[in-house]
Design a protein around this motif. Structure first.
Motif, PDB file in Angstrom:
ATOM      1  N   ALA A 193     -58.829  58.338   3.902  1.00  0.00           N
ATOM      2  CA  ALA A 193     -59.797  57.503   4.623  1.00  0.00           C
ATOM      3  C   ALA A 193     -61.047  58.279   5.017  1.00  0.00           C
ATOM      4  O   ALA A 193     -62.146  57.714   5.040  1.00  0.00           O
ATOM      5  N   VAL A 194     -60.900  59.571   5.314  1.00  0.00           N
ATOM      6  CA  VAL A 194     -62.065  60.346   5.742  1.00  0.00           C
ATOM      7  C   VAL A 194     -62.599  61.242   4.627  1.00  0.00           C
ATOM      8  O   VAL A 194     -63.403  62.150   4.873  1.00  0.00           O
ATOM      9  N   ALA A 195     -62.168  60.987   3.384  1.00  0.00           N
ATOM     10  CA  ALA A 195     -62.645  61.788   2.252  1.00  0.00           C
ATOM     11  C   ALA A 195     -64.136  61.564   2.019  1.00  0.00           C
ATOM     12  O   ALA A 195     -64.659  60.467   2.219  1.00  0.00           O
ATOM     13  N   ARG A 196     -64.784  62.624   1.549  1.00  0.00           N
ATOM     14  CA  ARG A 196     -66.194  62.526   1.171  1.00  0.00           C
ATOM     15  C   ARG A 196     -66.359  62.784  -0.321  1.00  0.00           C
ATOM     16  O   ARG A 196     -66.815  61.923  -1.056  1.00  0.00           O
ATOM     17  N   GLN A 197     -65.980  63.973  -0.775  1.00  0.00           N
ATOM     18  CA  GLN A 197     -66.140  64.333  -2.180  1.00  0.00           C
ATOM     19  C   GLN A 197     -65.294  65.583  -2.463  1.00  0.00           C
ATOM     20  O   GLN A 197     -64.759  66.198  -1.535  1.00  0.00           O
ATOM     21  N   PRO A 198     -65.185  66.002  -3.735  1.00  0.00           N
ATOM     22  CA  PRO A 198     -64.507  67.264  -4.024  1.00  0.00           C
ATOM     23  C   PRO A 198     -65.277  68.430  -3.411  1.00  0.00           C
ATOM     24  O   PRO A 198     -66.491  68.358  -3.227  1.00  0.00           O
ATOM     25  N   TRP A 199     -64.560  69.523  -3.119  1.00  0.00           N
ATOM     26  CA  TRP A 199     -65.239  70.720  -2.648  1.00  0.00           C
ATOM     27  C   TRP A 199     -66.167  71.261  -3.725  1.00  0.00           C
ATOM     28  O   TRP A 199     -65.894  71.123  -4.912  1.00  0.00           O
ATOM     29  N   GLY A 200     -67.235  71.927  -3.308  1.00  0.00           N
ATOM     30  CA  GLY A 200     -68.087  72.628  -4.253  1.00  0.00           C
ATOM     31  C   GLY A 200     -67.458  73.951  -4.679  1.00  0.00           C
ATOM     32  O   GLY A 200     -66.327  74.275  -4.300  1.00  0.00           O
ATOM     33  N   GLU A 213     -63.316  67.761   0.317  1.00  0.00           N
ATOM     34  CA  GLU A 213     -64.258  67.840   1.431  1.00  0.00           C
ATOM     35  C   GLU A 213     -64.183  66.551   2.240  1.00  0.00           C
ATOM     36  O   GLU A 213     -64.466  65.468   1.726  1.00  0.00           O
ATOM     37  N   PRO A 214     -63.810  66.642   3.513  1.00  0.00           N
ATOM     38  CA  PRO A 214     -63.745  65.433   4.330  1.00  0.00           C
ATOM     39  C   PRO A 214     -65.063  65.160   5.042  1.00  0.00           C
ATOM     40  O   PRO A 214     -65.975  65.999   5.059  1.00  0.00           O
ATOM     41  N   ARG A 215     -65.160  64.000   5.615  1.00  0.00           N
ATOM     42  CA  ARG A 215     -66.248  63.750   6.545  1.00  0.00           C
ATOM     43  C   ARG A 215     -66.089  64.711   7.732  1.00  0.00           C
ATOM     44  O   ARG A 215     -64.971  65.142   8.038  1.00  0.00           O
ATOM     45  N   ARG A 216     -67.191  64.970   8.420  1.00  0.00           N
ATOM     46  CA  ARG A 216     -67.164  66.017   9.442  1.00  0.00           C
ATOM     47  C   ARG A 216     -67.534  65.535  10.830  1.00  0.00           C
ATOM     48  O   ARG A 216     -66.921  65.942  11.819  1.00  0.00           O
TER      49      ARG A 216
END
Length: 280
Positions: A193-200, A213-216
């Motif tokens: 639910a709080v996902a944003r995108q894959p890590w860089g 990478e989650p939302r912060r």
């Protein structure tokens, strides 16, 4: 949560957050979740130290929690052995829910046929009350819908977050799965639910222990949580696998409101240009 007849808290304590925790951190996290009204625990052998850390502290509060556990094993004997080991480590006589873990495509579903039957036998024997399926990747909704055609499962757990609703194929498959669940009165749990995108590529930027990478920020986390809980057919969401994000997710759950259509479209548009998550 559907025919389980369990009135789950909208926030499920995701024990993946305990993968690298200390005993004191694990106890504090469980206490915080219970104090916030959480009555549902999600744990698995693959979650690092989670089972071992919960073992001493779960039995005293077992009657306050709907406990879901999982297996990635494929053969029936391996599934049964892992189920019994998890029960022993966690100090439980039975689980409320036992699930096929990480089924994200039809090939993997085919490979888990013996495992599925072993879980259903365990349910018949009373080692678990309900049986379910989970999956992380883009193929999860299609695989889960097929699993429901093959097996008499009680729950599903799959990703629900705005970026995936920007994907026409994923959204269509997810809404079809949700429709099947509604018709059968099945429990539906959202992950990411709080996902944003894959890590860089730069590990120095990793501020959380989640594999994505989650939302912060609190408002952004709340937007993800509210999007998941506003998705028709979703009963609850799993908190993210990071102890620092846990209180923010619990606060978002406490403040949960239903997003209207305009707010949902805005949330989707905000993330449409980001890469979707796939298990590394």
């Amino acid at each position: 949560m559907g025919r389980t007849e369990h009135y789950s808290s909208v926030a499920i304590f995701g024990a993946a957050a305990l993968a690298r925790a200390t005993p004191d951190q694990a106890r504090a996290a469980l206490d915080d979740a219970l104090a916030a009204g959480v009555n549902h625990l999600d744990v698995a052998p693959r979650y690092g130290e989670a089972e071992r850390l919960l073992g001493p502290i779960l039995p005293p509060v077992r009657d306050r929690l709907f406990v879901g556990c999982k297996t990635t094993r494929r053969n029936a004997g391996g599934v049964r052995a892992q189920l019994e080991e998890s029960l022993a480590v966690l100090g439980c006589d039975r689980f409320d829910l036992y699930q096929l873990h990480g089924v994200t495509d039809l090939e993997e579903l085919d490979a888990r046929a013996d495992a599925a039957r072993a879980i259903l036998r365990a349910r018949d024997e009373g080692l678990c009350r309900f049986a379910g399926i989970t999956g992380h990747d883009l193929g999860a909704p299609v695989a889960h819908a097929e699993a429901l055609r093959r097996y008499d499962l009680d729950t599903v757990m799959f990703p629900v977050y705005p970026r995936l609703w920007a994907d026409v194929d994923y959204r269509r498959a997810a809404e079809q799965l949700l429709s099947i669940c509604a018709e059968r009165d099945l429990g539906v749990m959202a992950i990411k639910a709080v996902a944003r995108q894959p890590w860089g590529d730069d590990d120095r930027d990793r501020f959380a222990t989640t594999w994505y990478e989650p939302r912060r920020e609190p408002d952004s986390i709340a937007r993800g949580v509210h999007f998941a809980l506003s998705t028709p057919g979703v009963h609850a969401f799993c908190t993210p696998g990071d102890l620092d994000l846990l209180p923010l997710a619990l606060d978002a759950a406490e403040r949960a409101t239903t997003m209207d259509d305009d707010a949902r479209v805005a949330a989707i548009d905000e993330m449409a240009g980001l890469a979707p998550l796939e298990t590394p």
